[in-house]
Write a protein that holds these residues in place. Structure first.
Motif, short mmCIF file in Angstrom:
data_model
loop_
_atom_site.label_atom_id
_atom_site.label_comp_id
_atom_site.label_asym_id
_atom_site.label_seq_id
_atom_site.Cartn_x
_atom_site.Cartn_y
_atom_site.Cartn_z
N ILE A 91 0.84 -1.21 0.00
CA ILE A 91 0.00 0.00 0.00
C ILE A 91 0.87 1.25 0.00
CG2 ILE A 91 -1.68 1.32 1.35
CD1 ILE A 91 -2.74 -1.39 2.38
N ASP A 92 1.95 1.23 0.77
CA ASP A 92 2.83 2.40 0.85
C ASP A 92 3.49 2.70 -0.49
OD1 ASP A 92 4.05 4.45 2.64
OD2 ASP A 92 5.90 3.45 2.05
N LEU A 93 3.72 1.68 -1.29
CA LEU A 93 4.30 1.89 -2.63
C LEU A 93 3.36 2.70 -3.51
CD1 LEU A 93 5.83 -1.65 -3.22
CD2 LEU A 93 7.10 0.48 -2.90
N VAL A 94 2.05 2.53 -3.30
CA VAL A 94 1.06 3.34 -4.02
C VAL A 94 1.12 4.78 -3.52
CG1 VAL A 94 -1.39 3.66 -4.52
CG2 VAL A 94 -0.44 1.35 -4.38
N LYS A 95 1.22 4.95 -2.22
CA LYS A 95 1.32 6.29 -1.64
C LYS A 95 2.56 7.02 -2.16
CE LYS A 95 1.56 8.72 2.80
NZ LYS A 95 1.59 8.56 4.28
N GLN A 96 3.67 6.30 -2.27
CA GLN A 96 4.92 6.90 -2.75
C GLN A 96 4.88 7.23 -4.24
OE1 GLN A 96 8.38 4.51 -1.77
NE2 GLN A 96 7.48 3.88 0.18
N GLY A 97 3.95 6.62 -4.96
CA GLY A 97 3.90 6.82 -6.40
C GLY A 97 4.72 5.82 -7.17
N ARG A 98 5.33 4.86 -6.50
CA ARG A 98 6.12 3.85 -7.18
C ARG A 98 5.22 2.82 -7.87
NH1 ARG A 98 10.59 1.22 -3.47
NH2 ARG A 98 10.88 0.09 -5.45
N ALA A 99 4.01 2.65 -7.36
CA ALA A 99 3.04 1.72 -7.94
C ALA A 99 1.73 2.47 -8.20
CB ALA A 99 2.80 0.53 -7.03
N ALA A 100 1.03 2.06 -9.24
CA ALA A 100 -0.26 2.69 -9.57
C ALA A 100 -1.40 2.04 -8.81
CB ALA A 100 -0.51 2.60 -11.07
N ALA A 101 -1.19 0.82 -8.33
CA ALA A 101 -2.24 0.10 -7.59
C ALA A 101 -1.59 -0.98 -6.74
CB ALA A 101 -3.26 -0.52 -8.55
N PHE A 293 -11.52 -0.98 -2.99
CA PHE A 293 -11.93 -0.01 -1.98
C PHE A 293 -12.12 1.33 -2.68
CE2 PHE A 293 -9.48 -3.03 0.76
CZ PHE A 293 -10.54 -3.40 1.58
N LEU A 294 -13.36 1.70 -2.91
CA LEU A 294 -13.67 2.96 -3.57
C LEU A 294 -13.66 4.10 -2.56
CD1 LEU A 294 -16.63 1.91 -5.91
CD2 LEU A 294 -14.24 2.28 -6.53
N GLY A 295 -13.16 5.26 -2.98
CA GLY A 295 -13.15 6.43 -2.12
C GLY A 295 -11.81 6.76 -1.53
N LEU A 296 -10.77 6.02 -1.90
CA LEU A 296 -9.42 6.29 -1.42
C LEU A 296 -8.63 7.06 -2.48
CD1 LEU A 296 -8.52 2.79 0.07
CD2 LEU A 296 -9.17 4.82 1.36
N ASN A 297 -7.57 7.72 -2.04
CA ASN A 297 -6.68 8.41 -2.97
C ASN A 297 -5.66 7.44 -3.55
OD1 ASN A 297 -7.58 11.25 -2.75
ND2 ASN A 297 -6.99 11.00 -0.60
N GLY A 298 -6.15 6.44 -4.21
CA GLY A 298 -5.30 5.39 -4.77
C GLY A 298 -6.12 4.14 -4.99
N VAL A 299 -5.63 3.25 -5.84
CA VAL A 299 -6.34 2.01 -6.19
C VAL A 299 -5.80 0.86 -5.36
CG1 VAL A 299 -6.86 0.36 -8.02
CG2 VAL A 299 -6.83 2.82 -8.52
N VAL A 300 -6.67 0.24 -4.55
CA VAL A 300 -6.33 -0.94 -3.76
C VAL A 300 -7.37 -2.01 -4.05
CG1 VAL A 300 -6.01 -1.90 -1.45
CG2 VAL A 300 -5.25 0.44 -1.95
N VAL A 301 -6.93 -3.15 -4.54
CA VAL A 301 -7.83 -4.24 -4.93
C VAL A 301 -7.65 -5.42 -3.99
CG1 VAL A 301 -8.37 -5.94 -6.73
CG2 VAL A 301 -7.97 -3.55 -7.34
N LYS A 302 -8.78 -5.94 -3.51
CA LYS A 302 -8.78 -7.09 -2.60
C LYS A 302 -9.17 -8.35 -3.37
CE LYS A 302 -9.13 -9.61 1.20
NZ LYS A 302 -9.38 -10.90 0.52
#
Length: 343
Positions: A91-101, A293-302
């Motif tokens: 998840i932190d990799l998405v926050k850093q911008g290293r990953a798109a999701a 998870f819709l509504g976050l500042n980033g794409v996270v898929v479960k």
């Protein structure tokens, strides 16, 4: 990043273990050749597993994570170890911008808590919602939310879920105005809780939004294909989801028992096998895997914890599609339009 998405994968999450996760990522790589992966987990184990997938090795990087989030671990405990776990680092990799999701098949509660704490909710959203496509008799699946992230919701939450769910459906189903309904105990206007009726009253007035509110829908109509988005609180949504999954397994087991009960039944199975294979494919949750998870500042898929390699690949494919379509921006635009109209 959206043209050639980089996906962070929690390689240690899920019930089936590292081998299945890597096999799923490798299958996703064969389906979508432009993807790049950050594989998060115990470096020695991940590199050993990659020996079986040389094509994946050339298009992935290993990010070491010394710890794993347990399947039954409480969210509060997992958050305190987030910076050391494969789930938290993904998840932190998405926050850093290293990953798109980020994609994980691990503990749902921990994933939700970590994602919300790290990425934060979008402007105009009070609570994120867990959304996923479910099979129907129509041409498309139906997006249902919330599936368990929020057990209690007020009218404002439900309206926000409707806006987010419609944006999601426009992307995954390529629709201009998705049909949106509220899950209720009846189709009549006076039925349901105050929260559901109040949300319906608000949605009826949103003709300017790219969605078509169709009213209430009962549980026995979820799979008819008459709606594109079904909105409810997480308590009702999770029960509906688990009931649908259980019914699918029941039907499959019932057919298996019926077709093996006699010689005549076995002959009938051989004749009807193309139809039963199609039914099996349609009901297989691995072909619809990947809640977001819709509504976050980033794409996270479960991903489902018990997903096989096909299910993992499907979840990764969904994540890449949402990244390419810039889901977060499109939800933000719809929310801004809703706020302007409300003002």
């Amino acid at each position: 990043m959206t043209d050639r998405p980089c996906i962070a994968v929690d390689a240690m999450g899920g019930d089936e273990g590292l081998a299945v996760m890597l096999a799923g990522v490798a299958r996703a790589r064969r389906r979508f050749e432009d993807l790049h992966f950050l594989l998060v987990g115990d470096e020695a184990q991940v590199r050993a597993g990659l020996a079986s997938h040389p094509n994946l090795s050339a298009h992935s990087e290993v990010v070491h994570a010394p710890e794993i989030v347990g399947s039954s671990e409480k969210a509060g405990q997992a958050i305190r170890r987030a910076k050391k776990t494969s789930m938290g680092i993904a998840i932190d990799l998405v926050k850093q911008g290293r990953a798109a999701a980020a994609v994980s098949a691990g503990n749902t509660g921990a994933l939700m808590a970590m994602a919300k704490l790290s990425l934060r909710t979008m402007k105009g959203i009070d609570r994120p919602a867990l959304a996923a496509p479910l099979p129907t008799l129509g041409d498309n699946d139906v997006v249902m939310l919330d599936l368990g992230a929020n057990t209690e919701c007020d009218a404002q939450n439900l309206v926000q879920f409707a806006v987010m769910g419609a944006a999601y459906a426009r992307i995954v189903f390529d629709l201009d105005r998705p049909r949106v309904a509220l899950l209720n105990i009846g189709s009549e206007e006076q039925k349901g809780t105050d929260e559901i009726r109040d949300a319906a009253a608000v949605l009826k007035e949103q003709s300017h939004l790219p969605l078509a509110f169709t009213g209430f829908v009962e549980g026995n109509q979820l799979a008819r294909g008459q709606h594109d988005v079904i909105v409810c609180d997480g308590f009702a949504g999770n029960i509906a989801l688990k009931t649908a999954e259980g019914t699918a397994r029941f039907v499959a087991d019932l057919l298996k028992r019926a077709f093996t009960s006699s010689v005549r039944s076995k002959v009938g199975f051989l004749i009807s096998r193309p139809a039963t294979e199609l039914l099996k494919h349609h009901l297989d949750p691995n072909n619809h895997n990947g809640a977001i998870f819709l509504g976050l500042n980033g794409v996270v898929v479960k991903s489902h914890g018990s997903a096989n390699e096909n299910g993992i690949a499907t979840a990764i494919g969904n994540a890449a599609k949402l990244v390419r379509a810039d889901l977060t921006r499109r939800i933000a635009e719809d929310l801004a339009e809703f706020e302007r109209a409300a003002a």
